[in-house]
Write an enzyme that holds these catalytic residues in place. Structure first.
Site, mmCIF file in Angstrom:
data_model
loop_
_atom_site.group_PDB
_atom_site.id
_atom_site.type_symbol
_atom_site.label_atom_id
_atom_site.label_comp_id
_atom_site.label_asym_id
_atom_site.label_seq_id
_atom_site.Cartn_x
_atom_site.Cartn_y
_atom_site.Cartn_z
ATOM 1 N N HIS A 198 0.717 -1.211 -0.112
ATOM 2 C CA HIS A 198 -0.035 -0.005 0.145
ATOM 3 C C HIS A 198 0.917 1.427 -0.095
ATOM 4 O O HIS A 198 1.908 1.466 0.869
ATOM 5 C CB HIS A 198 -0.963 0.124 1.341
ATOM 6 C CG HIS A 198 -1.949 1.286 1.482
ATOM 7 N ND1 HIS A 198 -1.764 1.885 2.557
ATOM 8 C CD2 HIS A 198 -2.828 1.778 0.733
ATOM 9 C CE1 HIS A 198 -2.723 2.993 2.414
ATOM 10 N NE2 HIS A 198 -3.114 2.915 1.361
ATOM 11 N N GLY A 204 0.264 5.158 0.051
ATOM 12 C CA GLY A 204 -1.102 6.195 0.452
ATOM 13 C C GLY A 204 -0.826 7.540 -0.312
ATOM 14 O O GLY A 204 -1.693 8.427 0.340
ATOM 15 N N GLU A 208 3.354 5.862 7.207
ATOM 16 C CA GLU A 208 2.227 5.696 7.677
ATOM 17 C C GLU A 208 1.260 4.868 6.969
ATOM 18 O O GLU A 208 0.408 4.079 7.541
ATOM 19 C CB GLU A 208 1.712 6.858 8.224
ATOM 20 C CG GLU A 208 1.061 7.721 7.221
ATOM 21 C CD GLU A 208 1.980 8.355 6.333
ATOM 22 O OE1 GLU A 208 1.417 8.518 5.151
ATOM 23 O OE2 GLU A 208 3.238 8.543 6.501
ATOM 24 N N ASP A 209 1.322 4.817 5.576
ATOM 25 C CA ASP A 209 0.560 4.035 4.706
ATOM 26 C C ASP A 209 0.722 2.589 5.075
ATOM 27 O O ASP A 209 -0.332 1.769 5.095
ATOM 28 C CB ASP A 209 0.618 4.468 3.193
ATOM 29 C CG ASP A 209 2.233 4.529 3.118
ATOM 30 O OD1 ASP A 209 3.001 4.330 3.517
ATOM 31 O OD2 ASP A 209 2.482 5.183 1.897
ATOM 32 N N PHE A 210 1.761 2.211 5.211
ATOM 33 C CA PHE A 210 2.152 0.798 5.183
ATOM 34 C C PHE A 210 1.690 0.408 6.377
ATOM 35 O O PHE A 210 0.960 -0.824 6.594
ATOM 36 C CB PHE A 210 3.764 0.546 5.100
ATOM 37 C CG PHE A 210 4.087 -1.091 5.505
ATOM 38 C CD1 PHE A 210 4.229 -1.895 4.473
ATOM 39 C CD2 PHE A 210 4.265 -1.356 6.804
ATOM 40 C CE1 PHE A 210 4.505 -3.315 4.714
ATOM 41 C CE2 PHE A 210 4.796 -2.586 7.014
ATOM 42 C CZ PHE A 210 4.825 -3.772 5.887
#
Length: 397
Positions: free
Chosen positions: A208, A210, A235-237
């Site tokens: 992912h 983001g 933060e997306d992961f």
């Protein structure tokens, strides 16, 4: 002597297995791209009203394309959404630009938040936190400043939000532009990045990114909201990891994310790719050790040697055929992601492809040997596992 022979054959078998696995990924990704990408978005009236969407737009500074990029969010073909702009510094020139767009489109529900709330070291999370708390709708779209949207993109993302899905994201790609840096960007995101992203979607692996990601607010709140990820730069992961661990699913939508930065350069893209590599090394170090074998040249060299050891093949012809087939596969992948011919010649593609493939191992090595991460005006160091610590700027005398 015998242990040495077994060791050689062991390495040869390992390289051949890697060769088969990576080429299987090529086939899976190319087939999936043909089936998944650029489907016609259904614009017919739904049986149930579409849910409202809170769009968070974190901004820092202004580039030549920012106004036109942001304007595409004011013209989205979607019945109910709010645009929440997040600017850390109230004196940032982006504030004036946002105000002019809100004046131009007074019928769009748009608000500006400045100052942020510090909940960790991640400046993007800190910047978005006030707007996230003020959002009114059950779906939250986080969209980076350089993203350009088609008018049906949000509709496409919401239509992928099934009852068991809590995260819908766009595969990173790039808008058409002129210059070698634009060719390099499109080649990278349309070949190696697209291949791993689409294969990860099929195999249900967290890949992912983001930059354009739609999430259920209830699923985010289960994880502690955006603030729970304030100590991670990636933060997306970790958002995807936490959401999936709670039984939700995530999906890639039909339309790729169109990055449209107004200031492209080869050095800036390589710095960005190096930063991403450093994040991967800290987050998933064991997997990253195998990453060189996902690249054309290291894999080809290893497989050519292995074919000579196991099959008696001539290494050089094997290597050259491998490179040629990889090149043709990447050309087909780029055409699939682009949904047609790319905006440059085959010769330009060849030059950009060679540059991208030759630079890839060096980018990874640079990430290994220098773990410090620079992000805009700040610097960070990562712990194993991905938590970040901001480094204080060095004093200059």
């Amino acid at each position: 002597m015998m242990p040495m022979v077994y060791t050689v054959y062991g390495f040869a078998i390992f390289f051949m297995l890697a060769f088969v696995v990576v080429w299987s990924i090529h086939i899976i990704a190319l087939a999936y791209s043909k089936w998944k990408l650029h489907r016609t978005v259904d614009r017919s009236p739904p049986e149930q009203p579409y849910p409202g969407v809170t769009i968070l737009k974190p901004l820092t500074g202004v580039d030549p394309n920012l106004f036109s990029n942001l304007e595409t969010f004011f013209t989205l073909d979607y019945p109910l959404f709010e645009l929440l702009f997040c600017v850390e510094d109230e004196h940032d020139p982006a504030v004036m630009l946002v105000n002019s767009l809100m004046h131009k489109y007074p019928h769009v529900d748009a608000r500006l938040f400045t100052g942020g709330i510090r909940v960790g070291v991640n400046p993007k999370i800190n910047n978005m936190q006030p707007a996230y708390l003020a959002g009114n709708y059950p779906l939250v779209l986080v969209s980076d400043s350089g993203i350009r949207m088609r008018d049906d993109t949000l509709l496409d993302m919401v239509q992928h939000m099934r009852d068991d899905v809590a995260l819908v994201h766009q595969m990173p790609f790039a808008c058409d532009a002129e210059g070698f840096a634009a060719v390099y960007e499109k080649v990278f995101f349309g070949t190696s990045q697209a291949r791993m992203y689409l294969a990860a979607e099929v195999l249900r692996i967290n890949c992912h990114v983001g930059m354009s990601s739609l999430a259920r607010r209830c699923a985010l709140e289960e994880c502690g909201g955006l603030a729970a990820f304030g100590d991670y730069l990636a933060e997306d992961f970790f958002i995807a990891k936490e959401i999936v661990s709670r039984g939700w699913k995530m999906r890639v939508c039909t339309l790729p994310a169109l990055q449209n930065s107004g200031t492209r350069s080869v050095g800036a893209l390589q710095a960005r790719l190096t930063r991403w590599a450093r994040l991967r090394i800290a987050m998933i170090p064991t997997t990253t050790l195998l990453e060189p074998l996902s690249e054309c040249l290291p894999l080809g060299a290893g497989a050519a040697w292995a074919a000579g050891q196991l099959l008696g093949a001539e290494p050089l012809p094997f290597f050259l055929v491998h490179v040629l087939m990889w090149f043709l596969s990447d050309w087909l992948m780029l055409r699939s992601v682009q949904n047609g011919s790319p905006p440059f010649t085959k010769v330009q593609f060849l030059v950009g492809w060679i540059w991208s493939e030759c630079c890839a191992p060096f980018i990874l090595f640079a990430a290994f040997f220098n773990p410090e991460i620079s992000w805009r005006t700040r610097s960070y160091r990562l712990d194993w596992g991905g938590k970040a610590h901001e480094l204080k700027p060095k004093l200059k005398f």
